[in-house]
Design an enzyme around this catalytic site. Structure first.
Site, PDB file in Angstrom:
ATOM      1  N   GLY A  22       8.195  -3.252   1.882  1.00 30.77           N
ATOM      2  CA  GLY A  22       7.868  -4.392   1.013  1.00 30.77           C
ATOM      3  C   GLY A  22       8.967  -4.576  -0.009  1.00 30.77           C
TER       4      GLY A  22
ATOM      5  N   GLY B  79       9.456  -7.568  -2.204  1.00 27.89           N
ATOM      6  CA  GLY B  79       8.275  -8.009  -2.951  1.00 27.89           C
ATOM      7  C   GLY B  79       8.339  -7.659  -4.428  1.00 27.89           C
TER       8      GLY B  79
ATOM      9  N   ALA C 162       8.357  -3.711  -5.532  1.00 24.62           N
ATOM     10  CA  ALA C 162       9.666  -3.119  -5.216  1.00 24.62           C
ATOM     11  C   ALA C 162      10.715  -3.561  -6.228  1.00 24.62           C
ATOM     12  CB  ALA C 162      10.086  -3.502  -3.800  1.00 24.62           C
TER      13      ALA C 162
ATOM     14  N   VAL D 131       1.000   2.691  -1.309  1.00 24.77           N
ATOM     15  CA  VAL D 131       0.661   1.833  -2.450  1.00 24.77           C
ATOM     16  C   VAL D 131      -0.099   0.591  -1.950  1.00 24.77           C
ATOM     17  CG1 VAL D 131       1.661   0.411  -4.302  1.00 24.77           C
ATOM     18  CG2 VAL D 131       2.657   2.651  -3.777  1.00 24.77           C
TER      19      VAL D 131
ATOM     20  N   ASN E  51      -2.583  -1.967  -0.424  1.00 24.51           N
ATOM     21  CA  ASN E  51      -4.052  -1.863  -0.398  1.00 24.51           C
ATOM     22  C   ASN E  51      -4.676  -2.233   0.934  1.00 24.51           C
ATOM     23  OD1 ASN E  51      -4.829  -0.901  -2.969  1.00 24.51           O
ATOM     24  ND2 ASN E  51      -4.163  -2.854  -3.880  1.00 24.51           N
TER      25      ASN E  51
ATOM     26  N   ASP F 132      -4.487   3.897 -11.893  1.00 25.98           N
ATOM     27  CA  ASP F 132      -5.807   4.005 -12.521  1.00 25.98           C
ATOM     28  C   ASP F 132      -5.789   5.118 -13.582  1.00 25.98           C
ATOM     29  OD1 ASP F 132      -7.069   2.148 -10.515  1.00 25.98           O
ATOM     30  OD2 ASP F 132      -6.358   3.722  -9.196  1.00 25.98           O
TER      31      ASP F 132
ATOM     32  N   HIS G 237      -9.299   3.907  -4.657  1.00 30.25           N
ATOM     33  CA  HIS G 237      -8.622   2.940  -5.532  1.00 30.25           C
ATOM     34  C   HIS G 237      -9.305   1.592  -5.310  1.00 30.25           C
ATOM     35  CE1 HIS G 237      -5.681   0.685  -7.716  1.00 30.25           C
ATOM     36  NE2 HIS G 237      -5.367  -0.016  -6.648  1.00 30.25           N
TER      37      HIS G 237
HETATM   38  P1  NAD Z   1       4.249  -8.820  -2.590  1.00 28.10           P
HETATM   39  O1  NAD Z   1       3.544  -9.835  -1.753  1.00 28.10           O
HETATM   40  O2  NAD Z   1       5.020  -9.278  -3.771  1.00 28.10           O
HETATM   41  O3  NAD Z   1       5.245  -7.980  -1.681  1.00 28.10           O
HETATM   42  C1  NAD Z   1       4.832  -7.417  -0.486  1.00 28.10           C
HETATM   43  C2  NAD Z   1       6.043  -7.375   0.419  1.00 28.10           C
HETATM   44  O4  NAD Z   1       5.653  -6.654   1.592  1.00 28.10           O
HETATM   45  C3  NAD Z   1       6.537  -8.758   0.858  1.00 28.10           C
HETATM   46  O5  NAD Z   1       7.928  -8.878   0.637  1.00 28.10           O
HETATM   47  C4  NAD Z   1       6.199  -8.779   2.345  1.00 28.10           C
HETATM   48  O6  NAD Z   1       7.107  -9.551   3.110  1.00 28.10           O
HETATM   49  C5  NAD Z   1       6.287  -7.300   2.675  1.00 28.10           C
HETATM   50  N1  NAD Z   1       5.649  -6.918   3.933  1.00 28.10           N
HETATM   51  C6  NAD Z   1       4.564  -7.472   4.538  1.00 28.10           C
HETATM   52  N2  NAD Z   1       4.337  -6.862   5.710  1.00 28.10           N
HETATM   53  C7  NAD Z   1       5.271  -5.901   5.861  1.00 28.10           C
HETATM   54  C8  NAD Z   1       5.560  -4.961   6.867  1.00 28.10           C
HETATM   55  N3  NAD Z   1       4.832  -4.881   7.995  1.00 28.10           N
HETATM   56  N4  NAD Z   1       6.610  -4.136   6.675  1.00 28.10           N
HETATM   57  C9  NAD Z   1       7.361  -4.204   5.575  1.00 28.10           C
HETATM   58  N5  NAD Z   1       7.160  -5.101   4.581  1.00 28.10           N
HETATM   59  C10 NAD Z   1       6.113  -5.930   4.719  1.00 28.10           C
HETATM   60  O7  NAD Z   1       3.132  -7.732  -3.001  1.00 28.10           O
HETATM   61  P2  NAD Z   1       3.211  -6.623  -4.149  1.00 28.10           P
HETATM   62  O8  NAD Z   1       2.709  -7.215  -5.403  1.00 28.10           O
HETATM   63  O9  NAD Z   1       4.526  -5.961  -4.124  1.00 28.10           O
HETATM   64  O10 NAD Z   1       2.053  -5.634  -3.629  1.00 28.10           O
HETATM   65  C11 NAD Z   1       2.206  -4.880  -2.455  1.00 28.10           C
HETATM   66  C12 NAD Z   1       0.907  -4.124  -2.140  1.00 28.10           C
HETATM   67  O11 NAD Z   1       0.641  -3.163  -3.160  1.00 28.10           O
HETATM   68  C13 NAD Z   1      -0.339  -5.018  -2.081  1.00 28.10           C
HETATM   69  O12 NAD Z   1      -1.165  -4.592  -0.991  1.00 28.10           O
HETATM   70  C14 NAD Z   1      -1.032  -4.729  -3.399  1.00 28.10           C
HETATM   71  O13 NAD Z   1      -2.422  -4.984  -3.334  1.00 28.10           O
HETATM   72  C15 NAD Z   1      -0.735  -3.261  -3.540  1.00 28.10           C
HETATM   73  N6  NAD Z   1      -0.900  -2.673  -4.884  1.00 28.10           N
HETATM   74  C16 NAD Z   1      -1.427  -1.413  -4.954  1.00 28.10           C
HETATM   75  C17 NAD Z   1      -1.584  -0.799  -6.184  1.00 28.10           C
HETATM   76  C18 NAD Z   1      -2.188   0.585  -6.298  1.00 28.10           C
HETATM   77  O14 NAD Z   1      -2.469   0.995  -7.445  1.00 28.10           O
HETATM   78  N7  NAD Z   1      -2.408   1.335  -5.236  1.00 28.10           N
HETATM   79  C19 NAD Z   1      -1.167  -1.465  -7.333  1.00 28.10           C
HETATM   80  C20 NAD Z   1      -0.624  -2.752  -7.223  1.00 28.10           C
HETATM   81  C21 NAD Z   1      -0.501  -3.354  -5.976  1.00 28.10           C
HETATM   82  C1  LMR Z   2      -4.185  -2.902  -9.012  1.00 24.21           C
HETATM   83  O1  LMR Z   2      -5.001  -1.997  -9.208  1.00 24.21           O
HETATM   84  O2  LMR Z   2      -3.684  -3.560  -9.936  1.00 24.21           O
HETATM   85  C2  LMR Z   2      -3.748  -3.202  -7.604  1.00 24.21           C
HETATM   86  O3  LMR Z   2      -4.452  -2.420  -6.692  1.00 24.21           O
HETATM   87  C3  LMR Z   2      -3.795  -4.631  -7.275  1.00 24.21           C
HETATM   88  C4  LMR Z   2      -5.228  -5.101  -7.130  1.00 24.21           C
HETATM   89  O4  LMR Z   2      -5.524  -5.779  -6.135  1.00 24.21           O
HETATM   90  O5  LMR Z   2      -6.041  -4.811  -8.007  1.00 24.21           O
END
Ligand code: NAD
Ligand code: LMR
Length: 331
Positions: free
Chosen positions: A11, A14, A17, A129, A131, A159, A187
């Site tokens: 990602g 995104g 990153a 990371v 979801n 969290d 999460h």
């Molecule tokens: P984003 O949409 O800005 O970026 C995601 C990127 O992943 C995009 O560039 C997309 O093209 C790429 N992508 C999609 N499929 C892919 C694949 N098969 N291989 C490689 N890259 C791929 O999203 P973001 O804001 O960076 O969030 C990414 C993920 O992290 C989401 O699922 C979000 O819910 C999750 N997240 C988790 C937490 C946590 O605490 N665990 C916190 C925040 C966000």
């Molecule tokens: C967060 O906790 O901020 C991330 O998992 C993004 C979401 O969907 O809540």
């Protein structure tokens, strides 16, 4: 100077990153003596955007950045990596629960598990990371059977950081003076942020957080729900999910896994061994300590009746998510 290690971020074009890459390349994760060779994976339509990110990394002129490989090919991206930040997945939008992403995202983690299994180092440390992070990590591990299960973790550090920050604000102390708050379970909005064992340093003296706050009702209600709903609150405000704080949490998680925690507790989603009577073989967030690159669940904590109910609710959700994910992976 040590030889560079290969680190993959998926990602990579995104939001998360965009903050994370600087932290990894500047030494905040693997230490100021460890050069890194970054592998950046995204999907083919994002290669143009990714090229811009590569330009910006070069323009940061970072001494620890030994090289950058942008790619849309998972096997190229995962080749010989020592650390994997699996961020790439669809984020949720307002009104969605994180598990609503399961059918869209879980296949990504099946495919990436298979690629890691083929080409990554067998001691690779994988942080999921994207979801729903816990269940994605479980699926990734299942499809990478040659890599130990202990090497797959899911991020609940955001969290934990949120919980620590809420407690510090309530107590009027700097955030680093609060420690040992625990995130149990998923999460998701069923997670249980638990301050019952947390400690705070006030005026040079360490005290228990529940004693210092002296407001059991707050710790059981407002505190828990604020942390459970914080991701949704950020989405409601930003119209996009958290990214700056998510990247910081991912850095914290990987740094502590590589460099150790001392006797501080941190929360990580790990493949459950059934500790504390929670379901086995789901990725459940526990309090852990880390030394020599190995995490260990903190043992011997007392679980109150209140906590028992919360631990069971989030465990039940993870069992259901696991079944849904396995059904999706059959297709
Ligand atoms: P984003 O949409 O800005 O970026 C995601 C990127 O992943 C995009 O560039 C997309 O093209 C790429 N992508 C999609 N499929 C892919 C694949 N098969 N291989 C490689 N890259 C791929 O999203 P973001 O804001 O960076 O969030 C990414 C993920 O992290 C989401 O699922 C979000 O819910 C999750 N997240 C988790 C937490 C946590 O605490 N665990 C916190 C925040 C966000
Ligand atoms: C967060 O906790 O901020 C991330 O998992 C993004 C979401 O969907 O809540």
């Amino acid at each position: 100077m040590a030889a560079p290690i290969k680190v993959v971020v998926t990602g990579a074009a995104g939001q998360i990153a965009y903050s994370l890459l600087y932290q990894v390349a500047s030494g905040a994760v693997f230490g100021p003596e460890q050069p890194v060779f970054l592998h950046l994976l995204d999907i083919a339509p994002m290669m143009g955007v990714l090229e811009g990110v590569v330009m910006e990394l070069a323009d940061c002129a970072l001494p620890l950045l030994a090289g950058v490989l942008p790619t849309a090919n998972p096997e190229e991206a995962f080749k010989d990596v020592a650390a994997a930040f699996l961020v790439g997945a669809m984020p949720r939008r307002e009104g969605m629960e994180r598990k609503d992403l399961l059918s869209a995202n879980v296949r990504i983690f099946k495919e990436q598990g298979q690629a890691l299994d083929k080409v990554a180092r067998k001691d690779v440390k994988v942080l999921v990371v994207g979801n729903p992070a816990n269940t994605n990590a479980l699926i990734c591990s299942k499809y990478a059977p040659s890599i130990p299960k202990e090497n797959f973790t899911a991020m609940t550090r955001l969290d934990q950081n949120r919980a620590q920050s809420q407690l510090a604000a309530k107590l009027g102390v700097p955030v680093q003076d609060v420690k040992n708050v625990i995130i149990w379970g998923n999460h998701s909005s069923t997670q249980f942020p638990d301050a019952s064992n947390a400690k705070v340093r006030i005026g040079g003296v360490e005290k228990s957080v529940p004693e210092a706050i002296n407001n059991d009702a707050f710790l059981k209600t407002d505190f828990v729900s604020t942390v459970q709903k914080r991701g949704a609150a950020v989405i409601a405000a930003r119209k996009m999910s958290s990214a700056l704080s998510a990247a910081k949490a991912a850095s914290d998680h990987m740094r502590d896994w590589f460099l150790g925690t001392g006797d501080r507790w941190v929360s990580m989603g790990v493949v459950s061994d059934g500790s504390y009577g929670v379901p086995k073989d789901v990725v459940y967030s526990f309090p852990v300590t880390v030394s020599n690159g190995k995490w260990k669940i903190v043992e011997g904590l007392t679980i109150s009746d209140f906590a028992r109910e919360k631990l069971d609710i989030t465990g039940k959700e993870l069992v259901e998510e696991k079944q849904d994910a396995l059904d999706v992976c059959k297709d």
